[in-house]
Enzyme design. Sequence first.
Site, mmCIF file in Angstrom:
data_model
loop_
_atom_site.group_PDB
_atom_site.id
_atom_site.type_symbol
_atom_site.label_atom_id
_atom_site.label_comp_id
_atom_site.label_asym_id
_atom_site.label_seq_id
_atom_site.Cartn_x
_atom_site.Cartn_y
_atom_site.Cartn_z
ATOM 1 C CB CYS A 80 -0.931 0.029 1.207
ATOM 2 S SG CYS A 80 -0.114 0.525 2.725
ATOM 3 N N GLY A 81 0.187 2.362 -0.177
ATOM 4 C CA GLY A 81 0.841 3.650 -0.131
ATOM 5 C C GLY A 81 -0.203 4.732 -0.248
#
Length: 287
Positions: free
Chosen positions: A115-116
């Site tokens: 994720c980010g």
Amino acid sequence: MGRVTERRKVIRIRDGAVNTRPDTLVAEEPLEIRLNGKPLAITMRTPGDDFALAAGFLVSEGVLGRADELQNIVYCAGATVDGSNSYNVVDVRTAPGVVIPDITLERNVYTTSSCGLCGKASLDAVRTTARWTIDDTAGGTTPPVRLEPGLLASLPDRLRAAQRVFDRTGGLHAAALFTEDGELVDVREDVGRHNAVDKLVGRALQNGTLPLSRTVLLVSGRASFELAQKAVMAGVPLLAAVSAPSSLAVDLAAETGLTLVGFLRGANMNVYAGEHRIALRAAAAQG
């Protein structure tokens, strides 16, 4: 600690034949990162190089940039209800006088292995918190990093040859640092591609070699915004990936001067930003 891999029973079907046998799997466990005693983030990772992972994560967050800003990192004793040490909680202590930036609540959350944060706010955050501009000219006394496409094309095989745990499990991402001459500097593996990069950057911080101003960062898989962010925050001038980049990763590379290469497979590759570091004329002449 011997926790990088685990054994599980598996039913194998090969050409119609069925048998049961043990299989080696990559381990995945949560790691809670605390900053000066306060919980900051939880990430799913492959155990090993946990201190480097925590340090690299804090470089990406703009907390750390020099080895002398890090006082120590320890596993938290009594991290479980029964008081035992799970080796899944680390506390990073900064040196006296280090100013801690405002890490907003949106970063103080559980993170997955891929994720980010996304969007304009993320681009602004990287722009305002980066310790260094991407400067590979050493104050104008040396030419910028410039790589032949053929040298870039050789790096994935060198990375693959250095992946020890992948050979046993087939289930790990990897990140490697190379010199501009193609020499392997370091390689780290993890179930999360961003963790592998954090481990590389964290070791560089501990060794006092940040910024990584004349290096190439190669990652297995795709080039997400978060990986481009980590490259920028570490001062890496060139990020290469064997798969596709995201649109936001390309935007960040274009804004910061990062060279971004994707689909690096065999002699083929796409250059999405920072083409001045790739010897395109030499490649055209060979073609």
